[in-house]
Design a protein around this motif. Structure first.
Motif, PDB file in Angstrom:
ATOM      1  N   THR A  20       7.932   4.102  -3.219  1.00  0.00           N
ATOM      2  CA  THR A  20       7.515   3.289  -2.074  1.00  0.00           C
ATOM      3  C   THR A  20       6.758   4.161  -1.096  1.00  0.00           C
ATOM      4  OG1 THR A  20       9.423   1.835  -2.297  1.00  0.00           O
ATOM      5  CG2 THR A  20       8.277   1.840  -0.173  1.00  0.00           C
ATOM      6  N   LEU A  21       5.566   3.709  -0.705  1.00  0.00           N
ATOM      7  CA  LEU A  21       4.779   4.364   0.332  1.00  0.00           C
ATOM      8  C   LEU A  21       5.101   3.684   1.663  1.00  0.00           C
ATOM      9  CD1 LEU A  21       3.257   4.883  -2.379  1.00  0.00           C
ATOM     10  CD2 LEU A  21       1.169   4.992  -1.040  1.00  0.00           C
ATOM     11  N   GLN A  22       5.339   4.513   2.665  1.00  0.00           N
ATOM     12  CA  GLN A  22       5.740   3.992   3.965  1.00  0.00           C
ATOM     13  C   GLN A  22       4.594   4.066   4.968  1.00  0.00           C
ATOM     14  OE1 GLN A  22       8.640   2.634   4.181  1.00  0.00           O
ATOM     15  NE2 GLN A  22       9.910   3.583   2.600  1.00  0.00           N
ATOM     16  N   CYS A  23       4.529   3.077   5.833  1.00  0.00           N
ATOM     17  CA  CYS A  23       3.540   3.052   6.901  1.00  0.00           C
ATOM     18  C   CYS A  23       4.219   2.538   8.158  1.00  0.00           C
ATOM     19  CB  CYS A  23       2.370   2.158   6.536  1.00  0.00           C
ATOM     20  SG  CYS A  23       1.157   1.948   7.860  1.00  0.00           S
ATOM     21  N   ALA A  24       3.952   3.196   9.281  1.00  0.00           N
ATOM     22  CA  ALA A  24       4.478   2.749  10.567  1.00  0.00           C
ATOM     23  C   ALA A  24       3.398   2.888  11.624  1.00  0.00           C
ATOM     24  CB  ALA A  24       5.708   3.570  10.953  1.00  0.00           C
ATOM     25  N   VAL A  60      -7.148  -6.214  -4.990  1.00  0.00           N
ATOM     26  CA  VAL A  60      -6.562  -5.534  -6.158  1.00  0.00           C
ATOM     27  C   VAL A  60      -5.039  -5.452  -6.056  1.00  0.00           C
ATOM     28  CG1 VAL A  60      -8.598  -4.217  -6.839  1.00  0.00           C
ATOM     29  CG2 VAL A  60      -7.111  -3.327  -5.045  1.00  0.00           C
ATOM     30  N   PRO A  61      -4.299  -6.576  -6.092  1.00  0.00           N
ATOM     31  CA  PRO A  61      -2.851  -6.545  -5.867  1.00  0.00           C
ATOM     32  C   PRO A  61      -1.994  -6.215  -7.093  1.00  0.00           C
ATOM     33  CG  PRO A  61      -3.592  -8.793  -6.164  1.00  0.00           C
ATOM     34  CD  PRO A  61      -4.827  -7.927  -6.223  1.00  0.00           C
ATOM     35  N   ASN A  62      -2.578  -6.300  -8.285  1.00  0.00           N
ATOM     36  CA  ASN A  62      -1.756  -6.152  -9.499  1.00  0.00           C
ATOM     37  C   ASN A  62      -1.107  -4.780  -9.582  1.00  0.00           C
ATOM     38  OD1 ASN A  62      -2.479  -8.723 -10.212  1.00  0.00           O
ATOM     39  ND2 ASN A  62      -4.033  -8.106 -11.696  1.00  0.00           N
ATOM     40  N   GLY A  63       0.209  -4.786  -9.860  1.00  0.00           N
ATOM     41  CA  GLY A  63       0.960  -3.538  -9.993  1.00  0.00           C
ATOM     42  C   GLY A  63       1.611  -3.075  -8.704  1.00  0.00           C
ATOM     43  N   TYR A  64       1.437  -3.853  -7.636  1.00  0.00           N
ATOM     44  CA  TYR A  64       1.969  -3.478  -6.320  1.00  0.00           C
ATOM     45  C   TYR A  64       2.784  -4.618  -5.718  1.00  0.00           C
ATOM     46  CZ  TYR A  64      -1.949  -0.186  -6.683  1.00  0.00           C
ATOM     47  OH  TYR A  64      -2.843   0.764  -7.100  1.00  0.00           O
ATOM     48  N   ASN A  65       3.733  -4.228  -4.859  1.00  0.00           N
ATOM     49  CA  ASN A  65       4.431  -5.183  -4.010  1.00  0.00           C
ATOM     50  C   ASN A  65       4.495  -4.606  -2.606  1.00  0.00           C
ATOM     51  OD1 ASN A  65       5.380  -7.425  -5.738  1.00  0.00           O
ATOM     52  ND2 ASN A  65       6.394  -5.770  -6.843  1.00  0.00           N
ATOM     53  N   PHE A  74       5.207  -1.404   7.360  1.00  0.00           N
ATOM     54  CA  PHE A  74       4.650  -2.146   6.226  1.00  0.00           C
ATOM     55  C   PHE A  74       4.661  -1.188   5.044  1.00  0.00           C
ATOM     56  CE2 PHE A  74       2.709  -5.421   4.089  1.00  0.00           C
ATOM     57  CZ  PHE A  74       1.348  -5.345   3.863  1.00  0.00           C
ATOM     58  N   SER A  75       5.456  -1.500   4.007  1.00  0.00           N
ATOM     59  CA  SER A  75       5.600  -0.581   2.890  1.00  0.00           C
ATOM     60  C   SER A  75       4.918  -1.127   1.641  1.00  0.00           C
ATOM     61  CB  SER A  75       7.080  -0.318   2.603  1.00  0.00           C
ATOM     62  OG  SER A  75       7.729  -1.504   2.225  1.00  0.00           O
ATOM     63  N   LEU A  76       4.494  -0.217   0.783  1.00  0.00           N
ATOM     64  CA  LEU A  76       3.824  -0.548  -0.472  1.00  0.00           C
ATOM     65  C   LEU A  76       4.648   0.047  -1.611  1.00  0.00           C
ATOM     66  CD1 LEU A  76       1.151  -1.639  -1.866  1.00  0.00           C
ATOM     67  CD2 LEU A  76       0.373   0.741  -1.776  1.00  0.00           C
ATOM     68  N   ARG A  77       5.007  -0.778  -2.587  1.00  0.00           N
ATOM     69  CA  ARG A  77       5.854  -0.308  -3.680  1.00  0.00           C
ATOM     70  C   ARG A  77       5.125  -0.400  -5.020  1.00  0.00           C
ATOM     71  NH1 ARG A  77      10.682   1.557  -4.804  1.00  0.00           N
ATOM     72  NH2 ARG A  77      11.717   1.004  -6.759  1.00  0.00           N
ATOM     73  N   LEU A  78       5.241   0.671  -5.770  1.00  0.00           N
ATOM     74  CA  LEU A  78       4.789   0.696  -7.158  1.00  0.00           C
ATOM     75  C   LEU A  78       6.039   0.661  -8.025  1.00  0.00           C
ATOM     76  CD1 LEU A  78       2.617   2.314  -5.377  1.00  0.00           C
ATOM     77  CD2 LEU A  78       1.866   3.250  -7.567  1.00  0.00           C
ATOM     78  N   GLU A  79       6.243  -0.428  -8.752  1.00  0.00           N
ATOM     79  CA  GLU A  79       7.470  -0.587  -9.529  1.00  0.00           C
ATOM     80  C   GLU A  79       7.456   0.266 -10.792  1.00  0.00           C
ATOM     81  OE1 GLU A  79      10.203  -1.898  -8.812  1.00  0.00           O
ATOM     82  OE2 GLU A  79       9.750  -3.215  -7.114  1.00  0.00           O
ATOM     83  N   SER A  80       6.319   0.353 -11.445  1.00  0.00           N
ATOM     84  CA  SER A  80       6.194   1.121 -12.681  1.00  0.00           C
ATOM     85  C   SER A  80       4.794   1.746 -12.685  1.00  0.00           C
ATOM     86  CB  SER A  80       6.384   0.210 -13.892  1.00  0.00           C
ATOM     87  OG  SER A  80       6.234   0.939 -15.095  1.00  0.00           O
TER      88      SER A  80
END
Lengths: 112, 110
Positions: A20-24, A60-65, A74-80
């Motif tokens: 998970t990438l974090q942003c504040a 380009v949202p595929n592969g991210y949540n 606001f966080s960005l997650r790469l599941e695999s």
């Protein structure tokens, strides 16, 4: 005032790992954005959040949540993670009125 | 999707020269923004334009919102070594997210 902060600055993952990438932000902006930047491709929008509690897909949202945890974060997650996700990731915030956006320093991600 | 055509892709100039770059599209935009990105950093907003024909300056930088609303221009006068970086244009249409050009890489030799 720090503006927009991102953690971590650098990350190396193996294919299939998650992170998970974090942003504040401390700018009191409603809108937040996640972009990826690849050589020769400019900045491409992954996801955005127009306000707390809402998120929408970008180009380009595929592969991210994403998760808009509160107004500040606001966080960005790469599941695999996949090698195609090797990139520099930028978080940005915007006033939502005239849509001027202000960027964080970026996270440099390498997926092996 | 929408595209912004930014040119030139790269520029190699001597210190003291003036620089011009532009961004064009087949679509109309309501807002044009110009950013600069230095190595290892995030883009920094330089100039924002909101009306067709608008001309705005920020020090040695001047940007214009094209009359047709389909283009924008950025000029840098009397370039100096610290002008080095990638310059991005970004356009906004009503109800959509910002669209970025692919950038102009500027190199300045002293």
């Amino acid at each position: 005032n720090a503006g927009v902060t991102q953690t971590p600055k650098f990350q190396v993952l193996k294919t299939g790992q998650s992170m998970t990438l974090q942003c504040a932000q401390d700018m009191n902006h409603n809108s937040m954005y996640w972009y990826r930047q690849d050589p020769g491709m400019g900045l491409r929008l992954i996801y955005y959040s127009a306000s707390e509690g809402t998120t929408d897909k970008g180009e380009v949202p595929n592969g991210y949540n994403v998760s808009r945890l509160n107004k500040r974060e606001f966080s960005l997650r790469l599941e695999s993670a996949a090698p195609s996700q090797t990139s520099v990731y930028f978080c940005a915030t915007g006033t939502g009125v005239r849509n001027e956006q202000f960027f964080g320093p970026g996270t440099r991600l390498t997926v092996l | 999707g929408q595209q912004l055509n930014q040119s030139p892709q790269s520029m190699f100039i001597q210190e003291g020269e003036d620089v011009s770059m532009n961004c064009t599209s087949s679509s109309i935009f309501n807002t044009w923004l110009w950013y600069k990105q230095e190595p290892g950093e995030g883009p920094v907003l330089l100039i924002a334009l909101y009306k067709a024909g608008e001309l705005t300056s920020n020090g040695r930088l001047t940007a214009q919102f094209g009359i047709t609303r389909k283009d924008s221009f950025l000029n840098i006068s009397a370039s100096i070594p610290s002008d080095v970086g990638i310059y991005f244009c970004a356009g906004l249409q009503a109800g959509t997210a910002l669209i970025f050009g692919k950038g102009t890489t500027l190199s300045v030799s002293s």
